[in-house]
Write an enzyme that holds these catalytic residues in place. Structure first.
Site, PDB file in Angstrom:
ATOM      1  CB  CYS A   6      -0.898  -0.031   1.230  1.00 22.95           C
ATOM      2  SG  CYS A   6      -1.675   1.536   1.614  1.00 22.95           S
ATOM      3  CB  CYS A   9       1.309   0.879   4.349  1.00 20.66           C
ATOM      4  SG  CYS A   9      -0.273   0.444   5.092  1.00 20.66           S
ATOM      5  CG  ASN A  88     -13.026  10.416  -2.446  1.00 20.48           C
ATOM      6  OD1 ASN A  88     -14.087  11.018  -2.467  1.00 20.48           O
ATOM      7  ND2 ASN A  88     -11.913  10.935  -2.953  1.00 20.48           N
ATOM      8  N   GLY A  94     -14.635   7.297  -6.483  1.00 20.34           N
ATOM      9  CA  GLY A  94     -13.333   7.470  -7.131  1.00 20.34           C
ATOM     10  C   GLY A  94     -12.159   7.208  -6.209  1.00 20.34           C
ATOM     11  CG  HIS A 101      -7.024   8.764   1.882  1.00 22.95           C
ATOM     12  ND1 HIS A 101      -7.176   7.492   1.389  1.00 22.95           N
ATOM     13  CD2 HIS A 101      -7.415   9.606   0.903  1.00 22.95           C
ATOM     14  CE1 HIS A 101      -7.629   7.567   0.156  1.00 22.95           C
ATOM     15  NE2 HIS A 101      -7.794   8.831  -0.169  1.00 22.95           N
TER      16      HIS A 101
HETATM   17  P1  5GP Z   1      -8.560   9.041  -3.235  1.00 19.92           P
HETATM   18  O1  5GP Z   1      -8.945   9.302  -4.655  1.00 19.92           O
HETATM   19  O2  5GP Z   1      -8.213   7.601  -2.988  1.00 19.92           O
HETATM   20  O3  5GP Z   1      -9.543   9.585  -2.226  1.00 19.92           O
HETATM   21  O4  5GP Z   1      -7.261   9.931  -2.984  1.00 19.92           O
HETATM   22  C1  5GP Z   1      -5.964   9.468  -3.140  1.00 19.92           C
HETATM   23  C2  5GP Z   1      -5.060  10.681  -3.122  1.00 19.92           C
HETATM   24  O5  5GP Z   1      -3.743  10.245  -2.905  1.00 19.92           O
HETATM   25  C3  5GP Z   1      -5.063  11.464  -4.450  1.00 19.92           C
HETATM   26  O6  5GP Z   1      -5.455  12.815  -4.209  1.00 19.92           O
HETATM   27  C4  5GP Z   1      -3.614  11.358  -4.932  1.00 19.92           C
HETATM   28  O7  5GP Z   1      -3.149  12.544  -5.530  1.00 19.92           O
HETATM   29  C5  5GP Z   1      -2.861  11.027  -3.654  1.00 19.92           C
HETATM   30  N1  5GP Z   1      -1.671  10.219  -3.853  1.00 19.92           N
HETATM   31  C6  5GP Z   1      -1.592   9.064  -4.583  1.00 19.92           C
HETATM   32  N2  5GP Z   1      -0.339   8.573  -4.532  1.00 19.92           N
HETATM   33  C7  5GP Z   1       0.371   9.438  -3.739  1.00 19.92           C
HETATM   34  C8  5GP Z   1       1.736   9.452  -3.320  1.00 19.92           C
HETATM   35  O8  5GP Z   1       2.555   8.585  -3.642  1.00 19.92           O
HETATM   36  N3  5GP Z   1       2.118  10.488  -2.526  1.00 19.92           N
HETATM   37  C9  5GP Z   1       1.247  11.466  -2.117  1.00 19.92           C
HETATM   38  N4  5GP Z   1       1.740  12.444  -1.338  1.00 19.92           N
HETATM   39  N5  5GP Z   1      -0.050  11.466  -2.507  1.00 19.92           N
HETATM   40  C10 5GP Z   1      -0.481  10.472  -3.303  1.00 19.92           C
HETATM   41 ZN    ZN Z   2      -2.052   1.121   3.845  1.00 23.86          ZN
END
Ligand code: 5GP
Ligand code: ZN
Length: 113
Positions: A6, A9, A88, A94, A101
């Protein structure tokens, strides 16, 4: 419990770099790599689970703790005039990272959803 595959993680463990603005034994807050607002932080529990529906009692306690901490963290990161929290949940929302988070969005006047 963390999941080695993950991305969040791995950020918690320091295996993937991130700009962390808050870190303690229960939660970590770092800057979103693709910010959707002037301030865009992600608050993550240090326990891997995908959905609110999957939470056990200890994880629910951690989420409560996170919501107690978030106001001061948001204020310290440019959100003194207000901010939006987004969690989300699943495909229709999405969700792309399957580690629960809380998005903290602010630092500017946000548009309507
Ligand atoms: P979700 O769409 O799952 O609610 O949000 C995931 C968020 O994680 C997205 O806004 C994306 O830009 C962010 N994200 C994905 N991979 C990484 C990463 O490796 N580092 C950071 N800082 N943010 C990430
Ligand atoms: Zn995790």
């Amino acid at each position: 419990m963390l999941d080695g595959k993950c991305v969040f993680c791995r950020i918690i463990k320091g295996e993937i770099p991130a700009v962390k603005v808050y870190d303690d034994d229960k939660m970590c807050v770092f800057k979103d790599v693709e910010p959707k607002a002037a301030t865009h932080l992600l608050a993550v529990p240090k326990s891997h689970f995908k959905l609110l529906a999957d939470m056990d009692g200890g994880q629910a306690e951690t989420l409560k703790y996170m919501f107690e901490k978030i106001p001061a963290i948001a204020e310290a990161n440019g959100c003194g005039n207000g901010y939006r929290l987004v969690i989300n949940q699943g495909d229709d929302a999405g969700q792309t990272v399957f580690h629960l988070h809380v998005h903290i969005l602010g630092g500017e006047k946000l548009g309507d959803m």
